[in-house]
Design a protein around this motif. Sequence first.
Motif: not given
Length: 153
Positions: A32-44
């Motif tokens: 879940m983190l691989e799919e969502h967290l890395v992208r979220e960190l980039e977004k913010v």
Amino acid sequence: MKKMFWGCFSHSGPGTLVPVEGMMNSEKYKAMLEEHLVRELEKVQVNDDAIFQQDSAPCHVSKTMVKYFKDKKITILDWPGNSPDLNPIENLWAICKVRLQKMDCTTTIKMVEAVIQVWFRDETVKNNCKNLIDSMPRRVQAVIKAKGGHISY
């Protein structure tokens, strides 16, 4: 009726929200983190000072996850086991639950749809994200003063 969600938020507002199927374990959490967290960190557009916060659930602190965070260079906030009030997402979930009481959540599908609507479209939820993040220095200081015990948040 209960449903587990994985969600995150930042100073700029609610982030990804994912309904979780079944029980969470380290491998599911990592995926879940691989799919969502890395992208979220980039977004913010976080900088090197960013700190990821999670509680001490077994799937969060397993050897697999400790290695994952180290390999990804993601800093984790140290978590005192006796202080659940340190986690501002609990406050955000409480706000969401108040909003959800006014909505039709009589089936799992309706509940998931309502949670998603509140999470992404409710201005109170969005506005509270900044306040909750801004409260973190005070929360951490209060936990230190309470020697890891409960605080008033």
